[in-house]
Design a protein around this motif. Structure first.
Motif, PDB file in Angstrom:
ATOM      1  N   GLU A  52      18.299 -44.338  19.501  1.00 46.62           N
ATOM      2  CA  GLU A  52      17.746 -43.053  19.930  1.00 46.62           C
ATOM      3  C   GLU A  52      17.799 -42.915  21.451  1.00 46.62           C
ATOM      4  OE1 GLU A  52      13.922 -43.178  18.085  1.00 46.62           O
ATOM      5  OE2 GLU A  52      14.644 -42.223  16.225  1.00 46.62           O
ATOM      6  N   ARG A  53      17.511 -44.002  22.166  1.00 47.81           N
ATOM      7  CA  ARG A  53      17.600 -43.945  23.634  1.00 47.81           C
ATOM      8  C   ARG A  53      19.037 -43.702  24.078  1.00 47.81           C
ATOM      9  NH1 ARG A  53      14.125 -48.461  23.143  1.00 47.81           N
ATOM     10  NH2 ARG A  53      15.874 -49.872  23.580  1.00 47.81           N
ATOM     11  N   PHE A  54      19.973 -44.392  23.437  1.00 53.75           N
ATOM     12  CA  PHE A  54      21.380 -44.234  23.817  1.00 53.75           C
ATOM     13  C   PHE A  54      21.854 -42.813  23.510  1.00 53.75           C
ATOM     14  CE2 PHE A  54      25.948 -44.519  23.446  1.00 53.75           C
ATOM     15  CZ  PHE A  54      26.296 -45.348  24.500  1.00 53.75           C
ATOM     16  N   LEU A  55      21.466 -42.292  22.368  1.00 57.13           N
ATOM     17  CA  LEU A  55      21.867 -40.936  21.998  1.00 57.13           C
ATOM     18  C   LEU A  55      21.329 -39.921  22.996  1.00 57.13           C
ATOM     19  CD1 LEU A  55      23.104 -38.923  19.941  1.00 57.13           C
ATOM     20  CD2 LEU A  55      20.916 -39.017  18.716  1.00 57.13           C
ATOM     21  N   GLU A  56      20.094 -40.075  23.398  1.00 59.28           N
ATOM     22  CA  GLU A  56      19.487 -39.138  24.349  1.00 59.28           C
ATOM     23  C   GLU A  56      20.251 -39.134  25.666  1.00 59.28           C
ATOM     24  OE1 GLU A  56      16.909 -36.215  25.644  1.00 59.28           O
ATOM     25  OE2 GLU A  56      17.151 -37.052  23.617  1.00 59.28           O
ATOM     26  N   ALA A  57      20.707 -40.313  26.095  1.00 55.88           N
ATOM     27  CA  ALA A  57      21.395 -40.426  27.386  1.00 55.88           C
ATOM     28  C   ALA A  57      22.863 -40.010  27.319  1.00 55.88           C
ATOM     29  CB  ALA A  57      21.292 -41.862  27.897  1.00 55.88           C
ATOM     30  N   HIS A  58      23.486 -40.089  26.120  1.00 58.15           N
ATOM     31  CA  HIS A  58      24.934 -39.943  26.038  1.00 58.15           C
ATOM     32  C   HIS A  58      25.410 -38.855  25.059  1.00 58.15           C
ATOM     33  CE1 HIS A  58      25.731 -43.640  28.378  1.00 58.15           C
ATOM     34  NE2 HIS A  58      24.644 -44.111  27.795  1.00 58.15           N
ATOM     35  N   ARG A  59      24.530 -38.066  24.501  1.00 56.92           N
ATOM     36  CA  ARG A  59      24.914 -37.083  23.491  1.00 56.92           C
ATOM     37  C   ARG A  59      26.052 -36.177  23.979  1.00 56.92           C
ATOM     38  NH1 ARG A  59      20.264 -35.607  22.024  1.00 56.92           N
ATOM     39  NH2 ARG A  59      20.096 -36.023  19.779  1.00 56.92           N
ATOM     40  N   SER A  60      26.042 -35.815  25.246  1.00 56.64           N
ATOM     41  CA  SER A  60      27.063 -34.902  25.785  1.00 56.64           C
ATOM     42  C   SER A  60      28.451 -35.526  25.826  1.00 56.64           C
ATOM     43  CB  SER A  60      26.677 -34.445  27.194  1.00 56.64           C
ATOM     44  OG  SER A  60      26.650 -35.544  28.089  1.00 56.64           O
ATOM     45  N   LEU A  63      32.718 -37.470  21.121  1.00 63.27           N
ATOM     46  CA  LEU A  63      34.138 -37.157  20.922  1.00 63.27           C
ATOM     47  C   LEU A  63      34.323 -35.986  19.975  1.00 63.27           C
ATOM     48  CD1 LEU A  63      35.919 -40.634  20.681  1.00 63.27           C
ATOM     49  CD2 LEU A  63      35.660 -39.134  22.645  1.00 63.27           C
ATOM     50  N   ALA A  64      33.349 -35.744  19.121  1.00 66.11           N
ATOM     51  CA  ALA A  64      33.431 -34.620  18.193  1.00 66.11           C
ATOM     52  C   ALA A  64      32.878 -33.380  18.886  1.00 66.11           C
ATOM     53  CB  ALA A  64      32.649 -34.927  16.916  1.00 66.11           C
ATOM     54  N   LYS A  65      33.731 -32.412  19.148  1.00 61.00           N
ATOM     55  CA  LYS A  65      33.328 -31.234  19.915  1.00 61.00           C
ATOM     56  C   LYS A  65      33.007 -30.055  19.004  1.00 61.00           C
ATOM     57  CE  LYS A  65      34.027 -33.475  23.735  1.00 61.00           C
ATOM     58  NZ  LYS A  65      32.866 -33.990  24.491  1.00 61.00           N
ATOM     59  N   ASP A  66      32.485 -30.339  17.808  1.00 54.09           N
ATOM     60  CA  ASP A  66      32.084 -29.265  16.905  1.00 54.09           C
ATOM     61  C   ASP A  66      30.761 -29.654  16.275  1.00 54.09           C
ATOM     62  OD1 ASP A  66      32.663 -31.120  14.866  1.00 54.09           O
ATOM     63  OD2 ASP A  66      34.735 -30.462  14.824  1.00 54.09           O
ATOM     64  N   ARG A  67      30.330 -28.915  15.269  1.00 60.24           N
ATOM     65  CA  ARG A  67      28.999 -29.103  14.718  1.00 60.24           C
ATOM     66  C   ARG A  67      28.969 -30.059  13.541  1.00 60.24           C
ATOM     67  NH1 ARG A  67      28.150 -25.289  10.450  1.00 60.24           N
ATOM     68  NH2 ARG A  67      25.944 -25.101  10.974  1.00 60.24           N
ATOM     69  N   VAL A  68      30.074 -30.737  13.197  1.00 65.23           N
ATOM     70  CA  VAL A  68      30.069 -31.633  12.049  1.00 65.23           C
ATOM     71  C   VAL A  68      29.173 -32.840  12.304  1.00 65.23           C
ATOM     72  CG1 VAL A  68      31.483 -33.099  10.565  1.00 65.23           C
ATOM     73  CG2 VAL A  68      32.333 -30.871  11.283  1.00 65.23           C
ATOM     74  N   PHE A  69      29.356 -33.510  13.446  1.00 63.16           N
ATOM     75  CA  PHE A  69      28.496 -34.632  13.819  1.00 63.16           C
ATOM     76  C   PHE A  69      28.651 -34.931  15.299  1.00 63.16           C
ATOM     77  CE2 PHE A  69      32.271 -36.598  11.614  1.00 63.16           C
ATOM     78  CZ  PHE A  69      32.954 -37.025  12.744  1.00 63.16           C
ATOM     79  N   THR A  70      27.743 -35.749  15.811  1.00 64.17           N
ATOM     80  CA  THR A  70      27.849 -36.319  17.144  1.00 64.17           C
ATOM     81  C   THR A  70      28.446 -37.713  16.993  1.00 64.17           C
ATOM     82  OG1 THR A  70      25.934 -35.070  17.923  1.00 64.17           O
ATOM     83  CG2 THR A  70      26.561 -37.025  19.193  1.00 64.17           C
ATOM     84  N   GLN A  71      29.511 -38.008  17.750  1.00 61.14           N
ATOM     85  CA  GLN A  71      30.232 -39.277  17.614  1.00 61.14           C
ATOM     86  C   GLN A  71      30.344 -39.949  18.980  1.00 61.14           C
ATOM     87  OE1 GLN A  71      34.427 -38.978  16.778  1.00 61.14           O
ATOM     88  NE2 GLN A  71      34.520 -41.009  15.833  1.00 61.14           N
ATOM     89  N   LEU A  72      29.730 -41.116  19.106  1.00 56.53           N
ATOM     90  CA  LEU A  72      29.796 -41.907  20.327  1.00 56.53           C
ATOM     91  C   LEU A  72      30.472 -43.232  20.003  1.00 56.53           C
ATOM     92  CD1 LEU A  72      26.182 -41.141  21.582  1.00 56.53           C
ATOM     93  CD2 LEU A  72      28.311 -40.128  22.425  1.00 56.53           C
ATOM     94  N   HIS A 109      31.022 -46.963  16.212  1.00 59.17           N
ATOM     95  CA  HIS A 109      30.629 -45.634  16.667  1.00 59.17           C
ATOM     96  C   HIS A 109      29.298 -45.247  16.041  1.00 59.17           C
ATOM     97  CE1 HIS A 109      33.483 -43.523  13.475  1.00 59.17           C
ATOM     98  NE2 HIS A 109      32.915 -44.592  12.987  1.00 59.17           N
ATOM     99  N   MET A 110      28.557 -44.508  16.826  1.00 60.78           N
ATOM    100  CA  MET A 110      27.319 -43.911  16.352  1.00 60.78           C
ATOM    101  C   MET A 110      27.663 -42.541  15.795  1.00 60.78           C
ATOM    102  SD  MET A 110      23.843 -43.229  18.570  1.00 60.78           S
ATOM    103  CE  MET A 110      23.830 -44.938  19.132  1.00 60.78           C
ATOM    104  N   LEU A 111      27.284 -42.293  14.549  1.00 58.38           N
ATOM    105  CA  LEU A 111      27.555 -41.015  13.897  1.00 58.38           C
ATOM    106  C   LEU A 111      26.229 -40.354  13.555  1.00 58.38           C
ATOM    107  CD1 LEU A 111      30.494 -41.903  11.460  1.00 58.38           C
ATOM    108  CD2 LEU A 111      30.621 -40.729  13.662  1.00 58.38           C
ATOM    109  N   VAL A 112      25.963 -39.246  14.219  1.00 59.20           N
ATOM    110  CA  VAL A 112      24.680 -38.569  14.084  1.00 59.20           C
ATOM    111  C   VAL A 112      24.912 -37.165  13.532  1.00 59.20           C
ATOM    112  CG1 VAL A 112      22.606 -37.799  15.296  1.00 59.20           C
ATOM    113  CG2 VAL A 112      23.817 -39.866  16.059  1.00 59.20           C
ATOM    114  N   LYS A 113      24.248 -36.847  12.439  1.00 58.36           N
ATOM    115  CA  LYS A 113      24.189 -35.459  11.983  1.00 58.36           C
ATOM    116  C   LYS A 113      22.847 -34.900  12.435  1.00 58.36           C
ATOM    117  CE  LYS A 113      27.352 -35.255   8.047  1.00 58.36           C
ATOM    118  NZ  LYS A 113      28.179 -34.116   8.442  1.00 58.36           N
ATOM    119  N   GLU A 114      22.930 -33.935  13.326  1.00 56.61           N
ATOM    120  CA  GLU A 114      21.715 -33.370  13.891  1.00 56.61           C
ATOM    121  C   GLU A 114      20.941 -32.598  12.810  1.00 56.61           C
ATOM    122  OE1 GLU A 114      20.948 -34.282  16.803  1.00 56.61           O
ATOM    123  OE2 GLU A 114      22.814 -34.768  17.841  1.00 56.61           O
ATOM    124  N   PRO A 115      19.629 -32.393  12.990  1.00 56.06           N
ATOM    125  CA  PRO A 115      18.845 -31.668  11.991  1.00 56.06           C
ATOM    126  C   PRO A 115      19.433 -30.289  11.695  1.00 56.06           C
ATOM    127  CG  PRO A 115      17.403 -32.720  13.593  1.00 56.06           C
ATOM    128  CD  PRO A 115      18.807 -32.883  14.113  1.00 56.06           C
TER     129      PRO A 115
END
Length: 263
Positions: A52-60, A63-72, A109-115
């Motif tokens: 969660e800390r890493f996601l907060e700092a690096h969400r921007s 690599l996925a530039k659409d709404r499917v997921f956040t990929q770090l 990779h971290m794969l996050v589907k936002e709420p």
């Protein structure tokens, strides 16, 4: 299950790190398997907090530039706590039991589907995206850091499709793309696998799979460690992981960027 109806934590990995042979057989038959309790409760909390800390700092930087997921990607190279997870000897031990060969880390990779993202990740195979040659097997460990019921974006698999090779990469946003390549796959029974936090699915890189939308108020937080045959070589095809490395086709994917995990 307890008398209150809350599921007790349990693990499919024994104290020596071994799986029951039946789970290995199931993986090799179906191309995927659920392994419960790969992480214990304390580990889940430890790694979820770091994620969660890493996601907060690096969400921007996704690599996925659409709404499917956040990929770090290659989080293990940037965060010492997440490196502990990607290189975790229990995860690596399970992966090598399933694959039956020595493995290296390809990447994580971290794969996050936002709420309430409302976007599925459509059916696809992983292996066609990767610049690999000379490899015998590769697989992913998809680690749930929160509970992932179907409504939060869990995985659905097409059993037996690990035998299908030679396809081009598929479009993760096109629900028809994989089925256009092989229409018979429309009729393969689909297996949806909800996970409790600390559970993991392992799937072969050729196994067709998708993830449902997240329709809940909580982010779906998953961390994926991807393993490749320790003898894999670079094919020369473009990929974000290899682009900065100035590699030549046929060069082994080895060294500190692609370590043997759990060593």
């Amino acid at each position: 299950m307890t008398t209150s109806g809350v599921l007790e934590w349990r693990s499919d990995v024994d104290s020596t790190g071994r799986l029951e042979p039946e789970l290995v057989e199931r993986y090799r038959r179906d191309g995927f398997v659920r392994v419960r309790g790969v992480l214990d409760r304390a580990e889940v909390e430890h790694f979820r907090d770091a994620a969660e800390r890493f996601l907060e700092a690096h969400r921007s930087e996704s690599l996925a530039k659409d709404r499917v997921f956040t990929q770090l990607v290659n989080v293990w190279r940037q965060d010492p706590t997440m490196s502990e997870l990607t290189l975790h000897p229990r995860l690596a031990g399970v992966a090598e039991q399933l694959a039956g060969i020595p493995l290296r880390i390809w990447h994580d990779h971290m794969l996050v589907k936002e709420p309430h993202n409302e976007a599925p990740t459509e059916f696809h195979q992983d292996r066609p995206y990767w610049p690999h040659t000379g490899d015998r097997h590769s697989l992913s460990a998809w680690i749930a850091l929160v509970d992932v019921p179907p409504e939060r974006g869990c995985m659905t698999f097409l059993p037996g499709t690990q035998e299908l090779t030679g396809f081009r990469p598929q479009n993760l946003r096109d629900e028809e793309d994989l089925f256009d390549l092989d229409p018979s796959l429309r009729w393969v029974p689909r297996v949806t696998v909800p996970l409790r936090a600390g559970d993991c699915t392992f799937h072969c890189s050729y196994t067709g799979h998708m993830a449902t939308p997240n329709r809940t108020d909580q982010a779906r937080l998953a961390h994926v460690a991807i393993y490749m045959d320790a003898e894999t070589k670079f094919s020369g095809a473009p990929h974000p992981v290899t682009e900065p490395l100035d590699m030549t086709p046929g060069e082994p994917l080895a060294g500190e960027m692609f370590p043997r995990p759990g060593r």
